[in-house]
Scaffold this active site. Sequence first.
Site, PDB file in Angstrom:
ATOM      1  N   LYS A 117      45.007  56.838  39.234  1.00 31.57           N
ATOM      2  CA  LYS A 117      44.045  57.502  38.340  1.00 31.57           C
ATOM      3  C   LYS A 117      42.798  56.645  38.135  1.00 31.57           C
ATOM      4  CE  LYS A 117      47.315  60.482  35.912  1.00 31.57           C
ATOM      5  NZ  LYS A 117      48.139  60.659  34.706  1.00 31.57           N
ATOM      6  N   LYS A 127      46.967  71.503  49.552  1.00 35.61           N
ATOM      7  CA  LYS A 127      47.818  71.732  48.386  1.00 35.61           C
ATOM      8  C   LYS A 127      47.005  72.402  47.270  1.00 35.61           C
ATOM      9  CE  LYS A 127      50.318  69.501  44.702  1.00 35.61           C
ATOM     10  NZ  LYS A 127      50.708  68.384  43.903  1.00 35.61           N
ATOM     11  N   LYS A 170      44.160  71.995  40.800  1.00 30.19           N
ATOM     12  CA  LYS A 170      42.914  72.179  40.045  1.00 30.19           C
ATOM     13  C   LYS A 170      41.852  71.184  40.510  1.00 30.19           C
ATOM     14  CE  LYS A 170      45.298  69.447  36.791  1.00 30.19           C
ATOM     15  NZ  LYS A 170      46.375  69.482  35.845  1.00 30.19           N
TER      16      LYS A 170
HETATM   17  P1  AMP Z   1      49.715  69.398  37.554  1.00 30.39           P
HETATM   18  O1  AMP Z   1      49.074  70.144  36.445  1.00 30.39           O
HETATM   19  O2  AMP Z   1      48.952  69.383  38.840  1.00 30.39           O
HETATM   20  O3  AMP Z   1      50.201  68.037  37.133  1.00 30.39           O
HETATM   21  O4  AMP Z   1      51.035  70.202  37.897  1.00 30.39           O
HETATM   22  C1  AMP Z   1      51.952  70.644  36.917  1.00 30.39           C
HETATM   23  C2  AMP Z   1      53.241  71.053  37.593  1.00 30.39           C
HETATM   24  O5  AMP Z   1      53.017  72.033  38.615  1.00 30.39           O
HETATM   25  C3  AMP Z   1      53.954  69.893  38.290  1.00 30.39           C
HETATM   26  O6  AMP Z   1      55.355  70.045  38.109  1.00 30.39           O
HETATM   27  C4  AMP Z   1      53.604  70.056  39.752  1.00 30.39           C
HETATM   28  O7  AMP Z   1      54.598  69.539  40.591  1.00 30.39           O
HETATM   29  C5  AMP Z   1      53.488  71.581  39.885  1.00 30.39           C
HETATM   30  N1  AMP Z   1      52.505  71.909  40.922  1.00 30.39           N
HETATM   31  C6  AMP Z   1      51.165  71.744  40.830  1.00 30.39           C
HETATM   32  N2  AMP Z   1      50.549  72.153  41.978  1.00 30.39           N
HETATM   33  C7  AMP Z   1      51.531  72.586  42.813  1.00 30.39           C
HETATM   34  C8  AMP Z   1      51.538  73.130  44.137  1.00 30.39           C
HETATM   35  N3  AMP Z   1      50.419  73.321  44.829  1.00 30.39           N
HETATM   36  N4  AMP Z   1      52.733  73.458  44.681  1.00 30.39           N
HETATM   37  C9  AMP Z   1      53.881  73.286  43.984  1.00 30.39           C
HETATM   38  N5  AMP Z   1      53.940  72.779  42.728  1.00 30.39           N
HETATM   39  C10 AMP Z   1      52.788  72.424  42.137  1.00 30.39           C
END
Ligand code: AMP
Length: 311
Positions: free
Chosen positions: A112, A191, A194
């Site tokens: 980060k 992937k 956001k």
């Molecule tokens: P984040 O807000 O990116 O930290 O993601 C929140 C949750 O969503 C975490 O459990 C991630 O593993 C899951 N997640 C986010 N993006 C993806 C993706 N493209 N495919 C699968 N799981 C995702």
Amino acid sequence: MKRLFTGLQPSGDAIHIGNYFGALKPFLGLYEGYESLLCVVDYHALTTIRDPEVLRKNTIHVAKAYLAVGVDPSKAIIFRQSAVAAHTELAWIFECLVTVPFLMQSHAYKDKTAKGLEATAGLFNYPMLMASDILLYDTDIVPVGKDQEQHLEYARDVAGKFNRSYSKIFKEPETHIQKEVAVVPGIDGEKMSKSYKNTIPLFAPEDEVRDAIMKIMTDSDATIPQNVHAIHSLFKNSSELDSLYSENKGNYKFLKDALANDLLEYFSDARKSYNTLSDSKVETILKEGEERANSIAEAKMREVRKAIGVR
Ligand code: AMP
Ligand code: TRP
């Protein structure tokens, strides 16, 4: 009954279909088998958000998303981290037990700050706040993605160190890595995330969802648009898709419309309940969860305070 705990960051962006298949759906399949706690970790999000309105709005958005996809608030304790003061209190106690070199090993902190996030003390201590979330509730299992594995090790390590230094108060939790969860690709084939601005939002108005789907990148020479097909396979089985895509080779507009219809159909109930759930109803549910969480956490803190010699 074993206890399950998971934390969700209200990090300021709309829940997308990657979050659904990677986090919400796996939680739905798991939580009823445990005494489950679902915690919106707003103090963790303070490491990245300085806008109070964004933090407030997104806390409600995340809680509402879980309720809309079908989490039953009578079967899970859903609450805000900041409503249970024991989380930050225990974090301080843990920070006094662990060393700077130990925290310095955090991959998340290094990643980060390398990406430009300000290296605040809060960001550095992040793993101790997360350890408090988990250990306060004698959690047995913590369902998380692979990227959170080291954070779970931190929680186990600090539990062990506390237990050896004072008395055996904390349970060392198991990780439950969701291996079967595939990575959902975004509209550019990377992937879905956001931070790549390639998401399909789950609860946005229909025209925004359709717009995002229309923007899925396609190769000009391909007959089967791979990026469209990959996302479509989340909603339809392969034999149905095979005939649809071979009968409509090269007709990208038609295939994207078909994907949009299938996606909206798949999420139809969730989108309806998201739109009918009022913010005040979500607040009421969070308030109820907060009371239940507080009574568990307070009992634990009485043991902890006694063990360390404070009031
Ligand atoms: P984040 O807000 O990116 O930290 O993601 C929140 C949750 O969503 C975490 O459990 C991630 O593993 C899951 N997640 C986010 N993006 C993806 C993706 N493209 N495919 C699968 N799981 C995702
Ligand atoms: N660090 C987790 C994430 O970014 C969020 C989190 C905070 C969490 N506390 C937790 C996850 C406790 C599981 C258990 O996704």
